[in-house]
Design a protein around this motif. Sequence first.
Motif, PDB file in Angstrom:
ATOM      1  N   THR A  11       0.851  -1.184   0.000  1.00 30.59           N
ATOM      2  CA  THR A  11       0.000   0.000   0.000  1.00 30.59           C
ATOM      3  C   THR A  11       0.893   1.242   0.000  1.00 30.59           C
ATOM      4  OG1 THR A  11      -0.064   0.189   2.396  1.00 30.59           O
ATOM      5  CG2 THR A  11      -1.748  -1.227   1.360  1.00 30.59           C
ATOM      6  N   ASP A  13       0.936   3.541   2.223  1.00 33.32           N
ATOM      7  CA  ASP A  13       1.475   3.685   3.582  1.00 33.32           C
ATOM      8  C   ASP A  13       2.685   2.792   3.805  1.00 33.32           C
ATOM      9  OD1 ASP A  13      -0.399   5.594   4.298  1.00 33.32           O
ATOM     10  OD2 ASP A  13      -1.803   4.100   5.101  1.00 33.32           O
ATOM     11  N   GLU A  14       2.654   1.572   3.277  1.00 35.77           N
ATOM     12  CA  GLU A  14       3.800   0.665   3.411  1.00 35.77           C
ATOM     13  C   GLU A  14       5.019   1.207   2.666  1.00 35.77           C
ATOM     14  OE1 GLU A  14       1.705  -3.677   3.964  1.00 35.77           O
ATOM     15  OE2 GLU A  14       1.720  -2.784   1.958  1.00 35.77           O
ATOM     16  N   LEU A  16       5.657   4.422   2.028  1.00 35.94           N
ATOM     17  CA  LEU A  16       6.155   5.569   2.782  1.00 35.94           C
ATOM     18  C   LEU A  16       6.942   5.130   4.010  1.00 35.94           C
ATOM     19  CD1 LEU A  16       3.082   7.961   2.550  1.00 35.94           C
ATOM     20  CD2 LEU A  16       5.266   8.149   1.322  1.00 35.94           C
ATOM     21  N   GLN A  17       6.474   4.104   4.676  1.00 35.29           N
ATOM     22  CA  GLN A  17       7.169   3.570   5.853  1.00 35.29           C
ATOM     23  C   GLN A  17       8.538   3.022   5.464  1.00 35.29           C
ATOM     24  OE1 GLN A  17       6.060   3.661   8.977  1.00 35.29           O
ATOM     25  NE2 GLN A  17       7.500   2.306   9.991  1.00 35.29           N
ATOM     26  N   HIS A  20      11.313   5.818   4.338  1.00 31.67           N
ATOM     27  CA  HIS A  20      11.567   6.940   5.226  1.00 31.67           C
ATOM     28  C   HIS A  20      12.791   6.639   6.093  1.00 31.67           C
ATOM     29  CE1 HIS A  20      10.433  10.641   7.203  1.00 31.67           C
ATOM     30  NE2 HIS A  20      10.767  10.062   8.336  1.00 31.67           N
TER      31      HIS A  20
END
Length: 62
Positions: A11, A13-14, A16-17, A20
């Motif tokens: 996803t 979010d995954e 971006l995690q 980072h």
Amino acid sequence: MQDRYSSPEWTVDEWLQAWHIRVGTAYRCQECSNMIMVIKGGTGTLEPRCHGKPMVAVEPKR
């Protein structure tokens, strides 16, 4: 046949995690115990190496 873009493996979010780079993350060389710490974060990948081998992330003690 399903389009490979209709069901992503990760996803947003995954992604971006994973992309980072966090300030305060420490890495240690398993051969000489040399350590580095991230002092400026951002996005991208960080693969620190020492003695030609990947350094391992140091987990904080609790």
